[in-house]
Motif scaffolding. Structure first.
Motif, mmCIF file in Angstrom:
data_model
loop_
_atom_site.group_PDB
_atom_site.id
_atom_site.type_symbol
_atom_site.label_atom_id
_atom_site.label_comp_id
_atom_site.label_asym_id
_atom_site.label_seq_id
_atom_site.Cartn_x
_atom_site.Cartn_y
_atom_site.Cartn_z
ATOM 1 N N SER A 69 0.775 -1.148 0.091
ATOM 2 C CA SER A 69 -0.287 0.212 0.098
ATOM 3 C C SER A 69 0.490 1.151 0.071
ATOM 4 N N ALA A 70 1.999 1.334 0.472
ATOM 5 C CA ALA A 70 2.764 2.422 0.995
ATOM 6 C C ALA A 70 3.512 2.515 -0.519
ATOM 7 N N ARG A 71 3.715 1.697 -0.945
ATOM 8 C CA ARG A 71 5.082 1.676 -2.346
ATOM 9 C C ARG A 71 3.539 1.798 -3.436
ATOM 10 N N ASN A 72 2.247 1.646 -3.268
ATOM 11 C CA ASN A 72 1.676 1.890 -4.778
ATOM 12 C C ASN A 72 0.535 3.530 -4.039
ATOM 13 N N THR A 73 1.018 4.074 -2.935
ATOM 14 C CA THR A 73 0.704 5.145 -2.754
ATOM 15 C C THR A 73 1.516 6.000 -3.284
ATOM 16 N N GLY A 74 2.920 5.904 -2.779
ATOM 17 C CA GLY A 74 4.478 6.362 -3.511
ATOM 18 C C GLY A 74 3.906 6.614 -5.306
ATOM 19 N N VAL A 75 3.818 5.525 -6.115
ATOM 20 C CA VAL A 75 4.070 5.130 -7.352
ATOM 21 C C VAL A 75 2.318 6.755 -7.549
ATOM 22 N N GLU A 76 1.811 6.670 -7.078
ATOM 23 C CA GLU A 76 0.534 8.119 -7.288
ATOM 24 C C GLU A 76 1.299 8.729 -6.729
ATOM 25 N N LYS A 77 1.528 9.355 -6.442
ATOM 26 C CA LYS A 77 2.024 10.549 -6.045
ATOM 27 C C LYS A 77 3.506 11.044 -6.406
ATOM 28 N N ALA A 78 3.901 10.469 -6.602
ATOM 29 C CA ALA A 78 5.506 11.146 -7.374
ATOM 30 C C ALA A 78 5.185 11.933 -8.380
ATOM 31 N N THR A 79 5.834 12.623 -8.479
ATOM 32 C CA THR A 79 6.427 13.944 -9.772
ATOM 33 C C THR A 79 6.967 13.685 -10.595
ATOM 34 N N ALA A 80 7.663 12.427 -10.815
ATOM 35 C CA ALA A 80 8.684 11.743 -11.910
ATOM 36 C C ALA A 80 8.117 10.775 -12.552
ATOM 37 N N ASP A 81 8.534 10.293 -14.227
ATOM 38 C CA ASP A 81 8.063 9.569 -14.463
ATOM 39 C C ASP A 81 9.105 8.328 -14.569
ATOM 40 N N TRP A 82 10.210 8.629 -13.640
ATOM 41 C CA TRP A 82 11.179 7.421 -13.384
ATOM 42 C C TRP A 82 10.661 7.725 -11.982
ATOM 43 N N ILE A 83 11.138 5.875 -11.787
ATOM 44 C CA ILE A 83 11.036 5.696 -9.622
ATOM 45 C C ILE A 83 11.615 4.662 -9.052
ATOM 46 N N ILE A 84 12.930 4.991 -8.199
ATOM 47 C CA ILE A 84 13.536 3.426 -7.975
ATOM 48 C C ILE A 84 12.944 4.093 -6.250
ATOM 49 N N PHE A 85 13.215 2.641 -5.989
ATOM 50 C CA PHE A 85 12.483 2.799 -4.357
ATOM 51 C C PHE A 85 13.808 2.045 -3.463
ATOM 52 N N LEU A 86 13.445 2.828 -1.833
ATOM 53 C CA LEU A 86 14.431 2.144 -1.011
ATOM 54 C C LEU A 86 13.669 1.906 0.316
ATOM 55 N N ASP A 87 13.328 0.458 0.351
ATOM 56 C CA ASP A 87 13.158 0.592 1.837
ATOM 57 C C ASP A 87 13.654 0.833 3.124
ATOM 58 N N SER A 88 13.190 1.350 4.046
ATOM 59 C CA SER A 88 13.656 2.655 5.046
ATOM 60 C C SER A 88 14.584 1.580 5.954
ATOM 61 N N ASP A 89 15.036 1.046 5.597
ATOM 62 C CA ASP A 89 16.133 0.281 7.252
ATOM 63 C C ASP A 89 17.077 -0.441 5.588
ATOM 64 N N ASP A 90 17.239 0.187 4.797
ATOM 65 C CA ASP A 90 17.914 -0.207 2.520
ATOM 66 C C ASP A 90 19.136 0.587 2.960
ATOM 67 N N TYR A 91 19.575 0.660 2.625
ATOM 68 C CA TYR A 91 20.949 1.414 1.848
ATOM 69 C C TYR A 91 21.046 1.727 0.609
ATOM 70 N N TYR A 92 21.633 2.579 0.001
ATOM 71 C CA TYR A 92 22.204 3.118 -1.422
ATOM 72 C C TYR A 92 23.734 3.623 -0.781
ATOM 73 N N GLU A 93 24.826 1.994 -2.382
ATOM 74 C CA GLU A 93 26.111 3.314 -2.288
ATOM 75 C C GLU A 93 25.835 4.371 -2.985
ATOM 76 N N LYS A 94 27.022 5.001 -2.552
ATOM 77 C CA LYS A 94 26.988 6.563 -3.479
ATOM 78 C C LYS A 94 26.166 6.902 -5.224
ATOM 79 N N ILE A 95 26.428 5.579 -5.432
ATOM 80 C CA ILE A 95 26.869 5.918 -7.035
ATOM 81 C C ILE A 95 25.332 5.014 -7.097
#
Length: 220
Positions: A69-95
């Motif tokens: 539900s949270a992901r679907n809401t994010g997709v619905e309200k996103a401002t961009a045509d491209w989306i990436i997800f990040l779960d709130s206990d995970d992390y990205y490398e800087k690149i």
């Protein structure tokens, strides 16, 4: 522009590390959408604090409906045509963001992905510090689906993937279920003629106590 969608639910111990891993990205043409899924700890306040501090971060506070539900809401309200997800206990490398965008652009594809690695510490880093696409490849639909089912190169986890928003709108995440990635990843992949795949572990999946993957079996 792309939108980083971060579902949030009772992750006060981990949320700052997650968001900070986005803020230090070397590619900056993005905004962040925090979807607070009815948190009962201080996660909601942490989200609000980030919104006050950064004009490119926004938050949606909603009743608890689960991760899909949270992901679907994010997709619905996103401002961009491209989306990436990040779960709130995970992390990205800087690149990570730059890597996915350059994968998309180099191979002219509608989906780009890099591998996800499970970690048990926030100190784990990939050896790749600059974007290098030499080992990247392009898979056709059939090969990508096969690799997804075997979990070799491209898996079912939404992390580490750059999506065209219209695909996520057409095939939303099933609500009321766990391991929802498994239910729709094949639909997402099956849309595209080709997918660009990187081979660096730039998305870090933090396996914490109390996470879904550590929970007991339920009918969900």
């Amino acid at each position: 522009l792309l939108t980083v969608v971060i579902p949030v639910y009772n992750v006060e111990k981990y949320l700052k590390r997650c968001v900070e891993s986005v803020l230090v990205q070397e590619w900056h043409n993005y905004d962040i959408l925090l979807v607070d899924d009815g948190s009962t700890d201080s996660s909601s306040q942490i989200c609000d604090d980030y919104v006050k501090a950064y004009d490119f971060i926004s938050v949606i506070h909603k009743e608890n409906g689960g991760l899909s539900s949270a992901r679907n809401t994010g997709v619905e309200k996103a401002t961009a045509d491209w989306i990436i997800f990040l779960d709130s206990d995970d992390y990205y490398e800087k690149i990570t963001v730059e890597y996915l965008v350059k994968l998309r652009d180099k191979f002219n594809v509608d989906m780009a992905a890099t591998t996800v690695v499970e970690v048990r510490s926030y100190d784990v880093k990939d050896t790749l510090q600059r974007v290098n696409l030499d080992e990247a490849s392009v898979l056709n639909r059939e090969t990508a689906l096969e690799e997804m089912f075997y979990g070799n190169i491209v898996g079912t986890h939404v992390g580490g993937k750059l999506y065209k928003r219209e695909v996520l709108e057409k095939y939303p995440f099933p609500e009321g279920m766990l391991y929802e990635d498994l239910a729709c990843s094949y639909e997402h992949i099956n849309v595209f003629e080709k997918i660009a795949i990187g081979k660096h572990n730039l998305y870090k999946y933090y396996r914490r106590p109390g996470s879904i993957v550590n929970s007991k079996f339920t009918p969900k």
